[in-house]
Design a protein around this motif. Structure first.
Motif, PDB file in Angstrom:
ATOM      1  N   ASP A  12       0.790  -1.077  -0.133  1.00 61.35           N
ATOM      2  CA  ASP A  12      -0.070   0.081   0.010  1.00 61.35           C
ATOM      3  C   ASP A  12       0.849   1.231   0.119  1.00 61.35           C
ATOM      4  O   ASP A  12       2.046   1.484   0.749  1.00 61.35           O
ATOM      5  CB  ASP A  12      -0.988  -0.048   1.142  1.00 61.35           C
ATOM      6  CG  ASP A  12      -2.037   1.058   1.151  1.00 61.35           C
ATOM      7  OD1 ASP A  12      -2.753   1.035   0.424  1.00 61.35           O
ATOM      8  OD2 ASP A  12      -1.895   2.127   2.095  1.00 61.35           O
ATOM      9  N   HIS A  13       0.510   2.291  -0.958  1.00 61.66           N
ATOM     10  CA  HIS A  13       1.190   3.709  -0.872  1.00 61.66           C
ATOM     11  C   HIS A  13       0.378   4.673  -0.349  1.00 61.66           C
ATOM     12  O   HIS A  13       0.753   5.618  -0.455  1.00 61.66           O
ATOM     13  CB  HIS A  13       1.494   4.012  -2.486  1.00 61.66           C
ATOM     14  CG  HIS A  13       0.408   3.802  -3.165  1.00 61.66           C
ATOM     15  ND1 HIS A  13      -0.586   4.539  -3.214  1.00 61.66           N
ATOM     16  CD2 HIS A  13       0.269   2.569  -4.365  1.00 61.66           C
ATOM     17  CE1 HIS A  13      -1.367   4.087  -4.418  1.00 61.66           C
ATOM     18  NE2 HIS A  13      -0.950   2.935  -4.962  1.00 61.66           N
ATOM     19  N   GLY A  14      -0.764   4.417   0.431  1.00 55.03           N
ATOM     20  CA  GLY A  14      -1.428   5.355   1.262  1.00 55.03           C
ATOM     21  C   GLY A  14      -2.632   6.150   0.437  1.00 55.03           C
ATOM     22  O   GLY A  14      -3.237   6.995   0.708  1.00 55.03           O
ATOM     23  N   GLY A  15      -3.137   5.515  -0.944  1.00 50.86           N
ATOM     24  CA  GLY A  15      -3.978   6.040  -1.420  1.00 50.86           C
ATOM     25  C   GLY A  15      -4.482   4.810  -2.617  1.00 50.86           C
ATOM     26  O   GLY A  15      -4.336   3.750  -2.518  1.00 50.86           O
ATOM     27  N   PRO A  16      -5.779   5.438  -3.384  1.00 50.61           N
ATOM     28  CA  PRO A  16      -6.301   4.440  -4.324  1.00 50.61           C
ATOM     29  C   PRO A  16      -5.335   4.028  -5.344  1.00 50.61           C
ATOM     30  O   PRO A  16      -4.182   4.583  -5.758  1.00 50.61           O
ATOM     31  CB  PRO A  16      -7.241   5.407  -4.734  1.00 50.61           C
ATOM     32  CG  PRO A  16      -7.763   6.712  -3.973  1.00 50.61           C
ATOM     33  CD  PRO A  16      -6.227   6.800  -3.456  1.00 50.61           C
ATOM     34  N   THR A  17      -5.924   2.946  -5.967  1.00 46.94           N
ATOM     35  CA  THR A  17      -4.825   2.258  -6.840  1.00 46.94           C
ATOM     36  C   THR A  17      -5.543   2.483  -8.324  1.00 46.94           C
ATOM     37  O   THR A  17      -6.651   2.933  -8.418  1.00 46.94           O
ATOM     38  CB  THR A  17      -4.890   0.737  -6.674  1.00 46.94           C
ATOM     39  OG1 THR A  17      -5.936  -0.123  -6.913  1.00 46.94           O
ATOM     40  CG2 THR A  17      -4.266   0.538  -5.261  1.00 46.94           C
ATOM     41  N   GLN A  18      -4.980   1.823  -9.348  1.00 47.16           N
ATOM     42  CA  GLN A  18      -5.723   1.841 -10.710  1.00 47.16           C
ATOM     43  C   GLN A  18      -6.516   0.704 -11.052  1.00 47.16           C
ATOM     44  O   GLN A  18      -7.320   0.859 -11.879  1.00 47.16           O
ATOM     45  CB  GLN A  18      -4.484   1.829 -11.820  1.00 47.16           C
ATOM     46  CG  GLN A  18      -3.686   3.375 -11.640  1.00 47.16           C
ATOM     47  CD  GLN A  18      -2.772   3.552 -12.936  1.00 47.16           C
ATOM     48  OE1 GLN A  18      -3.002   2.860 -14.214  1.00 47.16           O
ATOM     49  NE2 GLN A  18      -1.547   4.246 -12.724  1.00 47.16           N
ATOM     50  N   GLY A  19      -6.385  -0.229 -10.140  1.00 43.03           N
ATOM     51  CA  GLY A  19      -7.136  -1.508 -10.320  1.00 43.03           C
ATOM     52  C   GLY A  19      -6.735  -2.630  -9.290  1.00 43.03           C
ATOM     53  O   GLY A  19      -7.360  -3.556  -9.155  1.00 43.03           O
TER      54      GLY A  19
END
Length: 273
Positions: free
Chosen positions: A232-239
């Motif tokens: 996790d990078h702390g935000g939404p993903t592309q999918g």
């Protein structure tokens, strides 16, 4: 049920010469206590015996015939919050299931729990706590297309992992490769570096059992691909689905290819179907 009359001798004719002797015998009986016929078994014990069976033998029959306690029916546990359609999509051979549940159809926030079915009689039991997770920016979809910024709903195999670093102790197939790098910023301005330190490929529109870096898309490029579970990078993903670093390490340490693991993923309403 025994009747007192059953203990009397049958009537018979008494010769005339025997009447005197019988009278003397009756006179002698008057000097003793009167002998009453035995009470029926049901009166003495409060129970009914089988005809012709009395005493301890009848008691034994009653004990053997008495119904014993009924053992409760224990049903194997199901994974909670999954509906019949979703449960039916889980392969019978799978003994590990990672359930990723989105907060809402349009939400990028999810939670994840790993379940195992090591004992069929017990059913599915959680083997991890509930982990925080992210999914795609726009939420979920039943029909994923390239660039829609939604994560695909469904049940998919987990057959290969990889990453920039050596894996934790794991039996899972793992491709350590310097190509697992990413840079730039996410949708919330967060740094993406390190997101691919550990990944597990989700078998959506890919060939199962090959490195996550494999570019083949059996459904076509327009249906998207490269859907992974990653750091996790702390935000939404592309999918993709993203988990905290320590949870990714725990997942890799727990996944067992012999248990044919799958991921069940989607918004809560979809998974209840």
């Amino acid at each position: 049920m025994f009747r007192p009359s059953a203990f009397r001798r049958p009537p018979y004719a008494v010769p005339a010469g025997a009447c005197a002797a019988a009278l003397l015998l009756l006179t002698a009986c008057d000097n003793t206590s009167e002998t009453a016929a035995p009470e029926p078994l049901s009166v003495r014990t409060g129970a009914t015996a089988s005809p012709g069976v009395a005493g301890p033998q009848a008691d034994g029959l009653r004990k053997r015939a008495a119904p014993g306690p009924h053992a409760p029916v224990v049903r194997p546990r199901e994974i909670p919050a999954l509906g019949p359609k979703t449960r039916a999509a889980i392969p019978a051979s799978s003994k590990q299931v990672l359930v990723v549940t989105g907060d809402d159809y349009d939400s990028s926030l999810s939670t994840a729990v790993l379940y195992a079915r090591d004992n069929p009689a017990l059913g599915w039991l959680p083997v991890t706590t509930r982990w925080p997770a992210h999914n795609a920016l726009n939420g979920w979809t039943d029909e994923h297309w390239e660039g829609d910024l939604r994560s695909p709903v469904g049940v998919y195999g987990l057959t290969y992992a990889g990453g920039l670093f050596d894996p934790p102790d794991t039996a899972f197939p793992y491709d350590r490769n310097p190509a697992f790098v990413v840079s730039g910023e996410g949708f919330d301005g967060e740094q993406l570096e390190g997101s691919f330190d550990y990944v597990v490929a989700i078998d959506y529109n890919r060939t199962p059992g090959v490195t996550p870096l494999d570019p083949e898309r059996p459904l076509g490029q327009e249906r998207g691909g490269g859907i992974w579970i990653h750091v996790d990078h702390g935000g939404p993903t592309q999918g993709c689905i993203s988990l905290p670093l320590d949870r990714m390490q725990e997942l890799l340490s727990t996944l067992d290819p012999a248990k044919k693991p799958v991921v069940v993923m989607g918004d809560a309403e979809a998974l209840e179907e």
